[in-house]
Design an enzyme around this catalytic site. Structure first.
Site, PDB file in Angstrom:
ATOM      1  CD  GLU A   9      -3.052  -0.924   2.248  1.00  8.76           C
ATOM      2  OE1 GLU A   9      -3.315   0.171   2.764  1.00  8.76           O
ATOM      3  OE2 GLU A   9      -3.518  -2.007   2.650  1.00  8.76           O
ATOM      4  CG  ASP A  96      -1.783  -2.402   5.296  1.00 11.33           C
ATOM      5  OD1 ASP A  96      -0.640  -2.680   4.872  1.00 11.33           O
ATOM      6  OD2 ASP A  96      -2.124  -1.263   5.675  1.00 11.33           O
ATOM      7  CG  ASP A  98      -6.350  -3.472   7.428  1.00 13.97           C
ATOM      8  OD1 ASP A  98      -6.363  -3.566   6.183  1.00 13.97           O
ATOM      9  OD2 ASP A  98      -5.942  -2.458   8.019  1.00 13.97           O
ATOM     10  CD  GLU A 100     -11.365   0.204   4.542  1.00 10.68           C
ATOM     11  OE1 GLU A 100     -11.261   0.521   3.343  1.00 10.68           O
ATOM     12  OE2 GLU A 100     -12.463   0.165   5.132  1.00 10.68           O
ATOM     13  CE1 TYR A 327       1.818   3.823   6.865  1.00 12.39           C
ATOM     14  CE2 TYR A 327       0.089   2.797   8.152  1.00 12.39           C
ATOM     15  CZ  TYR A 327       0.490   3.605   7.098  1.00 12.39           C
ATOM     16  OH  TYR A 327      -0.441   4.178   6.302  1.00 12.39           O
ATOM     17  NE  ARG A 329      -1.760   6.658   7.293  1.00 10.29           N
ATOM     18  CZ  ARG A 329      -1.049   7.604   6.678  1.00 10.29           C
ATOM     19  NH1 ARG A 329      -1.052   8.839   7.142  1.00 10.29           N
ATOM     20  NH2 ARG A 329      -0.341   7.327   5.617  1.00 10.29           N
ATOM     21  CG  HIS A 374       0.334  -1.300   9.994  1.00  5.53           C
ATOM     22  ND1 HIS A 374       1.060  -1.287   8.843  1.00  5.53           N
ATOM     23  CD2 HIS A 374      -0.930  -0.948   9.648  1.00  5.53           C
ATOM     24  CE1 HIS A 374       0.282  -0.937   7.832  1.00  5.53           C
ATOM     25  NE2 HIS A 374      -0.935  -0.735   8.291  1.00  5.53           N
TER      26      HIS A 374
END
Length: 915
Positions: A9, A96, A98, A100, A327, A329, A374
């Site tokens: 991403e 990622d 997850d 999203e 990371y 976020r 993350h």
DNA sequence: CAGTGAGCGAGCTTCCGCTTGACTT
């Protein structure tokens, strides 16, 4: 020349991973989502635009089918990915792990359409060589249930936002917004302010003394507070409720000291000696805080560095891009094994082996809906650079230092010590038995506190605070060096700050790490909330909006709504439910529960006026007849006239007056002196009247204050400021000139007077009933008789005066054969063939407009007119006999639109200033 | 919410979550 293509991403992540995977792999990034529902009309494909659900881009009647588009700024990136894919013999979707991320992977697959090569889904949770190589060796399939959960989330948010926002445009103000996250965030701030407004102060007293344990003690003097009188505990702040009364749990058990009683006790204790009644010692232990995740970093950066959430994120972004931190976020507090080892090494090096716990500390996630894609936010790498070694400076240095300290401290031993409570008793001369209490804390081993102490909100004591007490034992005699009474008042709950609101949202599972900072931005930008220092204060506008939402969309604005949605999404991800069932329930309702669509459609009876009216006082029984109203120009007060029967009095409420400071007294003061924000410029040299500058319905102007004994029929002179002037800088000289208008320029041959003045459509000349526009405001003062006569010699110009040439001439319209020209109009540039007019769209520019595009716009316009022939007729009817509501609504929309145009386009300025 | 002389083309606003630059102040 073929390679394996890996898509992650983030570009920074791609760079790191490329190094781990080596040759044979090409690593690129998607840069986040690559497709989304169209953002606005301009991005909506023509083929769905005219559908009833086109504005939503979700076919609600056919399985909630979403229509995705690649945003303009992503198109070139998609081409790049496609060309890399051409030479690839394998595709790894490494977004990622997850919800999203899974959706991004699916969108990539659906958009890139790889042919005849294997496609694998690869997921890793930390960026280490081992983890990456492992992930590449153990790929999995795309989890379509997870993708479906994401689509559900996306569509639900679209339906919520794009169905409810227009309700606000109609009932409150154009341009407003509502959404699953922002509306609840706004509600939190409004509800907190309401609590503050309802809050009633309780006052209570206590006794504080300094006691003397005697010269035998190294720590001789120590402070203590009254604890009980005749066995009943003395009431403290926490015993009182928000109504200012003792809480029911406390009533009867505590003694509420008032001033007289407290001062009486002080006097009665003048000669008292005390004895130690008890000494209670308990071990004190404190464990380190978990490593940072997004919200805790934002909170600490706010408390310790004074950074806003958005500043924190952009500084962190730079640290991340340059390889200093992981990371930023993230909702995870997990550290990789390498990071734990690095932290422990650093502890040993900096503080010694005795500070390293026997086993690594593991932090479980506290966040309920954590997606754990993350690691925690920590210094990057398998050995940490100290802040000095990074050679960073300024904000980046300070933020890195914070992250480094927190990470290191998270792998240190507990702080330990003793906490002690001493009770002293004595008899007052008035007969009461009075007990004082002192508490102390001594930290014998600081452990992690040596490296890092968390900041606190609202001035609470930090974890490393110590108070030393003398080592007295039960029965020891102690004297009082001084005892005094002190009064206290309970305080209303504090307003939210950015950091505490984000904390609250996270606890309620609302919002995600990538959005916390922008949620604050949204509610600030909409004008729902403003900052006063660091506090977030709701505007009255937010009270109106929250009132509408709580009354008409109670389920959607419930604090639990998102948490419940998360549960549903989990069910979908687990394959136990599906998108259509859940969205249908949300949108169409089920059983007795109305769906969103029903709620939106049945809103005809919302009374916009009532919605915007709040009694003063807002919380209280007092009937004052004063109301606060949220108007188009901001909040104002409306109160009964002086004689009781007269017209209502009105007064502006200053923009920066927090709602909880609008007391009845303040409201009366504002109504009595409705000057608002006027500024005194001085006295008029001729009339001696005070001249003030203020903002009015038509913008800034100056006027004179008539004496109080002036006849009622007397009207003060006024004059609008010129565009070149500003309210803050206009002086008395300019004001006097403005008040002198209209200026007599001279007379024509027949002796008819020509005057120059400013009006609704800008500067103009007037001769009898004949008027002519001027081109600049300065001409009002400058123009000579000859120049004026020259203007009158010309025939009267229609339209906006001086011939404005068309902006562009295009060829003949292929449909009508008429020549097409682009003109500058009230609403910006438009193309016309003489009969049909069509505004240029957001992405059209006058320069680039082609004949084809112009013709297309005209065709669209004609089709629309043909589709709604009644619209024009209705408009005409409305003009003659306007229904009150419709007329009001139209002006609102117009003004708001005009306002926006001014801000964006200088071409439209002239017209809008005149409006 | 001050006070005045025209004549005319609507179309768009908005959600939440992923990501960076490219823009302007």
């Amino acid at each position: 020349m073929s390679h394996k293509l890996v898509i992650v991403e983030s570009p920074a992540k791609a760079r790191t991973i490329a190094g781990y995977l080596g040759s044979g792999y090409v690593v690129e990034s998607s840069i986040g989502h690559i497709r989304d529902l169209p953002n606005n009309a301009a991005d909506t494909p023509a083929k769905i635009k005219d559908k009833p659900w086109g504005r939503l881009a979700v076919d609600v009647d056919n399985g909630f089918q979403p229509y995705y588009v690649v945003p303009r700024d992503k198109k070139s990136h998609i081409s790049k990915l496609k060309s890399l894919l051409k030479d690839a013999d394998e595709l790894f979707l490494a977004t990622d792990g997850d919800r999203e991320g899974e959706a991004i992977a699916w969108h990539l697959l659906d958009e890139l359409k790889p042919k005849n090569i294997p496609v694998k889904r690869m997921v890793f949770h930390e960026i280490t060589k081992q983890a990456i190589v492992d992930a590449a060796e153990h790929p999995r399939e795309l989890a379509m249930d997870l993708v479906e959960a994401q689509e559900t989330r996306r569509i639900l948010d679209r339906l919520y936002g794009y169905e409810v926002s227009p309700v606000l445009w109609r009932k409150v103000m154009s341009g407003l917004s509502a959404g699953r996250v922002q509306s609840v965030a706004t509600r939190l701030v409004v509800d907190r302010e309401s609590e503050r407004m309802r809050f009633r102060v309780a006052s209570y007293w206590d006794l504080e003394g300094t006691f003397d344990a005697g010269s035998a003690h190294e720590q001789r003097m120590f402070p203590a507070k009254i604890h009980s009188v005749d066995g009943a505990r003395v009431a403290r702040g926490s015993d009182f409720g928000p109504d200012g009364q003792l809480k029911s749990a406390s009533a009867g058990k505590v003694v509420h000291l008032e001033r007289a009683r407290a001062e009486g006790l002080v006097a009665a204790l003048a000669d008292t000696t005390y004895d130690v009644r008890s000494v209670e010692s308990k071990p004190y232990k404190r464990s380190p805080y978990a490593p940072f995740r997004t919200t805790t970093l934002q909170q600490e950066a706010s408390r310790k560095l004074g950074m806003s959430a958005s500043t924190t994120m952009s500084v962190a972004q730079r640290l991340y891009e340059n390889g200093f931190i992981t990371y930023m976020r993230t909702d995870s507090t997990t550290l990789s094994d390498g990071a734990v080892a690095a932290a422990r090494d650093q502890v040993r090096e900096l503080y010694g082996a005795e500070y390293v716990p026997d086993r690594p500390r593991v932090y479980a996630s506290k966040v309920k809906n954590a997606q754990e894609a993350h690691e925690a936010i920590r210094p990057a790498g398998d050995s940490f650079r100290t802040p000095a070694q990074t050679r960073l400076t300024g904000e980046q240095f300070r933020l890195y230092e914070l992250i480094w300290m927190r990470t290191v401290a998270s792998q240190m031993k507990d702080a330990t010590g003793q906490s002690v409570t001493i009770r002293l008793g004595g008899a007052a001369s008035s007969g009461e038995d009075v007990v004082f209490s002192a508490s102390g804390r001594v930290i014998t081993f600081h452990g992690f506190l040596k490296a890092y102490v968390e900041g606190t909100d609202h001035g609470a004591a930090t974890d490393d605070a110590e108070t030393r007490l003398p080592a007295v034992t039960e029965g020891d005699a102690v004297s009082a060096a001084s005892v005094s009474a002190s009064g206290h008042e309970t305080k209303p709950p504090a307003r939210y700050t950015e950091a505490t609101l984000i904390k609250e949202l996270e606890e309620r599972e609302i919002g995600r790490p990538s959005t916390y900072a922008s949620i604050i931005g949204t509610i600030l930008n909409r004008g729902y909330v403003y900052k006063k220092g660091t506090a977030l204060v709701p505007a009255w506008l937010a009270f109106s909006v929250v009132r509408l939402l709580t009354e008409h969309f109670p389920r959607q604005i419930d604090y639990e709504f998102t948490a419940q949605m998360e549960d549903v999404l989990d069910e979908i991800a687990a394959g136990r439910s599906d998108r259509n069932t859940e969205l249908a329930e949300f949108y169409f309702g089920s059983g007795d529960v109305d769906g969103l669509k029903t709620l939106v459609n049945e809103l005809g009876d919302i009374d916009a006026k009532e919605l915007a009216t709040f009694p003063v006082p807002y919380a209280g029984d007092e009937e004052t007849g004063i109301n606060l109203r949220v108007g188009r120009y901001g909040p104002y007060l409306e109160g009964p006239g002086d004689d009781g029967a007269g017209a209502a009095k009105r007064a502006n409420v200053p923009d920066d007056l927090p709602p909880d400071e609008l007391t009845v007294a303040k409201a009366k003061e504002l109504l009595a002196n409705p000057a608002g924000e006027e500024r005194e410029l001085g006295r008029h040299p001729e009339t001696g009247l005070v001249v003030v500058a203020k903002n009015g319905r038509f913008g800034p102007y100056v006027t004179e204050l008539l004496p109080e004994d002036a006849p009622k029929s007397a009207k003060p002179r006024t004059g609008s400021l010129f565009g070149s002037m500003s309210l803050d800088t206009v002086g008395i000289d300019e004001a006097v000139k403005l008040l002198s208008l209209p200026r007599v320029v001279g007379t024509d041959a027949e002796g008819v007077e020509i005057t120059a003045q400013n009006g609704r459509y800008g500067p103009y000349l007037k001769k009898g009933t004949d008027s002519r526009s001027l081109t600049s405001e300065d001409q009002i003062f400058d123009i000579t008789v000859d120049e004026a006569l020259a203007i009158y010699a010309q025939p009267k110009q229609r339209g906006r005066g001086a011939a404005k040439p068309p902006l562009k001439e295009l060829g003949a319209d292929p449909v009508t054969g008429e020549p097409m020209v682009v003109k500058d109009g009230r609403f910006g540039p438009y193309v016309t063939d003489g009969t049909t007019n069509a505004s240029l769209r957001k992405d059209d520019t006058v320069e680039d407009l082609t004949v084809e595009r112009a013709a297309e716009l005209l065709v669209e316009r004609r089709e629309k007119d043909a589709a709604n022939p009644k619209k024009k007729a209705a408009k005409k009817g409305a003009k003659k006999a306007p229904a009150k509501k419709t007329a009001a609504k139209k002006t609102t929309a117009k003004k708001a639109a005009a306002k926006k145009t001014t801000a964006k386009k200088s071409t439209a300025k002239k017209t809008t200033t005149a409006t």
